[in-house]
Design an enzyme around this catalytic site. Structure first.
Site, mmCIF file in Angstrom:
data_model
loop_
_atom_site.group_PDB
_atom_site.id
_atom_site.type_symbol
_atom_site.label_atom_id
_atom_site.label_comp_id
_atom_site.label_asym_id
_atom_site.label_seq_id
_atom_site.Cartn_x
_atom_site.Cartn_y
_atom_site.Cartn_z
ATOM 1 N N GLY A 142 26.917 61.440 46.230
ATOM 2 C CA GLY A 142 27.599 61.576 44.952
ATOM 3 C C GLY A 142 27.979 63.023 44.698
ATOM 4 O O GLY A 142 27.408 63.956 45.268
ATOM 5 N N CYS A 143 28.966 63.219 43.811
ATOM 6 C CA CYS A 143 29.449 64.573 43.538
ATOM 7 C C CYS A 143 28.388 65.409 42.825
ATOM 8 O O CYS A 143 28.110 66.557 43.227
ATOM 9 C CB CYS A 143 30.734 64.522 42.729
ATOM 10 S SG CYS A 143 30.653 63.499 41.223
ATOM 11 N N PHE A 144 27.764 64.867 41.776
ATOM 12 C CA PHE A 144 26.722 65.618 41.077
ATOM 13 C C PHE A 144 25.543 65.958 41.998
ATOM 14 O O PHE A 144 25.087 67.104 42.029
ATOM 15 C CB PHE A 144 26.217 64.836 39.865
ATOM 16 C CG PHE A 144 27.144 64.844 38.678
ATOM 17 C CD1 PHE A 144 27.535 66.033 38.077
ATOM 18 C CD2 PHE A 144 27.607 63.653 38.135
ATOM 19 C CE1 PHE A 144 28.376 66.035 36.974
ATOM 20 C CE2 PHE A 144 28.443 63.643 37.029
ATOM 21 C CZ PHE A 144 28.840 64.831 36.448
ATOM 22 N N THR A 146 25.475 66.422 45.151
ATOM 23 C CA THR A 146 25.829 67.414 46.157
ATOM 24 C C THR A 146 25.651 68.825 45.611
ATOM 25 O O THR A 146 24.926 69.653 46.179
ATOM 26 C CB THR A 146 27.275 67.208 46.638
ATOM 27 O OG1 THR A 146 27.378 65.947 47.314
ATOM 28 C CG2 THR A 146 27.705 68.319 47.587
ATOM 29 N N GLY A 147 26.303 69.132 44.497
ATOM 30 C CA GLY A 147 26.197 70.468 43.925
ATOM 31 C C GLY A 147 24.798 70.797 43.459
ATOM 32 O O GLY A 147 24.311 71.925 43.642
#
Length: 330
Positions: A142-144, A146-147
């Site tokens: 997921g994008c969240f 990852t960061g």
């Protein structure tokens, strides 16, 4: 390599097509869309005119024949395609959540029964490169997560508590019009949502535990009036006092050979349209709180860019192929 994208008409699909048309080792041969079957892709995504000369199709998954397939369909839908691709040994990168979590956790978080479960490596290459390298099916994170995970990873084992606070652009909500993404509700505003129960929290908790940490992990996202990007602030409460030099050594050691991690002041404009993750940190006086901040493009390192990075790895290509370019700024 012949490439197929199942579910190509969304934002992530559009970025995949943009990247793959410029990749020296790929040829996009199939892009599917149930709702736009028969529509020229350049009509739906005019920025690809002159680069993609294909029409959306809607074949049965058993008829999809390619060297690599990207699954860019919604969560709970990917499992309808994954079994066939996996059984035929077709290299697949799944951008949905359907294979990111253990089955019991997935079913609890997403509220559905998983009908085609199998284990797949979790595709943050900086943390799971060896698992990805030997795989034919990769669960793109997921994008969240990852960061957030990349911001905390070097010091996760020092943590007692980790609190992730993320600001995300509107494209993370997808291309479906809704009250949440309606311009007057977004512009000049900051909207927290799913304050304590966002579904990506489970991915974060799992990854932090895989890093040898027993920290409790918490997460709150906020929607901000930008199109692309996620800025995540990680408040890392440590078990013992730490020094700036110790923390710096950890970040520099973990990311010393990572082509897409840059240790510099994170700003969304510096990563927009790229696969980079920019990270910086400070240690609070007294040494019991580390503040680490990351910036990624949610459609790139948070989706399509990382998916192509995973494709490069499983296909034995140079990991940066087709991805090493700077942002357009300002």
């Amino acid at each position: 390599m012949d490439i197929a994208i199942i579910g190509a008409s969304g934002y992530a699909g559009g970025d995949l097509m943009r990247l793959l048309t410029l990749h020296p080792d790929t040829e996009l041969t199939c892009a599917t869309s149930r709702k736009l079957e028969g529509t020229p892709i350049s009509r739906d995504q005019p920025h690809l005119k002159g680069f993609v000369d294909l029409t959306y199709t809607n074949p049965d998954v058993d008829d999809v024949d390619a060297d690599v397939v990207f699954l860019a369909v919604p969560h709970t839908v990917a499992m309808q395609y994954a079994g066939s691709l996996h059984s035929r040994g077709i290299k697949t990168i799944d951008l949905s959540a359907d294979y990111r979590l253990p089955q019991s956790i997935y079913e609890d978080v997403y509220g559905v029964s998983h009908t085609a479960y199998f284990e797949a490596p979790y595709g943050i290459p900086e943390l799971h490169r060896d698992e990805v390298r030997g795989a034919t099916f990769v669960a793109n994170p997921g994008c969240f997560p990852t960061g957030a995970t990349l911001a905390a990873a070097p010091v996760a084992d020092l943590a007692r508590t980790i609190i992730f606070d993320s600001k995300t652009g509107v494209s993370g909500a997808g291309d479906t019009v809704s009250e949440t993404t309606h311009y007057p509700n977004v512009a000049d505003n900051i909207n927290p949502y799913k304050w304590t129960q966002h579904r990506h929290l489970s991915e974060m908790q799992l990854e932090i535990s895989r890093l040898g940490s027993q920290a409790s992990v918490h997460f709150t996202p906020h929607l901000v009036p930008v199109t692309r990007g996620i800025l995540t602030t990680a408040h890392i409460i440590t078990e013992r006092p730490v020094t700036t030099d110790e923390v710096r050594r950890r970040f520099e050691h973990m990311y010393r050979n990572e082509p897409f991690i840059r240790l510099q002041a994170p700003k969304l404009g510096f990563v927009r349209g790229t696969n980079f993750c920019d990270i910086a940190f400070e240690v609070e006086e007294g040494g019991r709180r580390i503040v680490a901040i990351s910036a990624i493009d949610n459609l790139m390192k948070g989706a399509a860019g990382q998916a192509v990075q995973n494709m490069n790895i499983i296909c034995g290509l140079e990991e940066t192929t087709g991805l090493l370019f700077p942002s357009a700024t300002p």
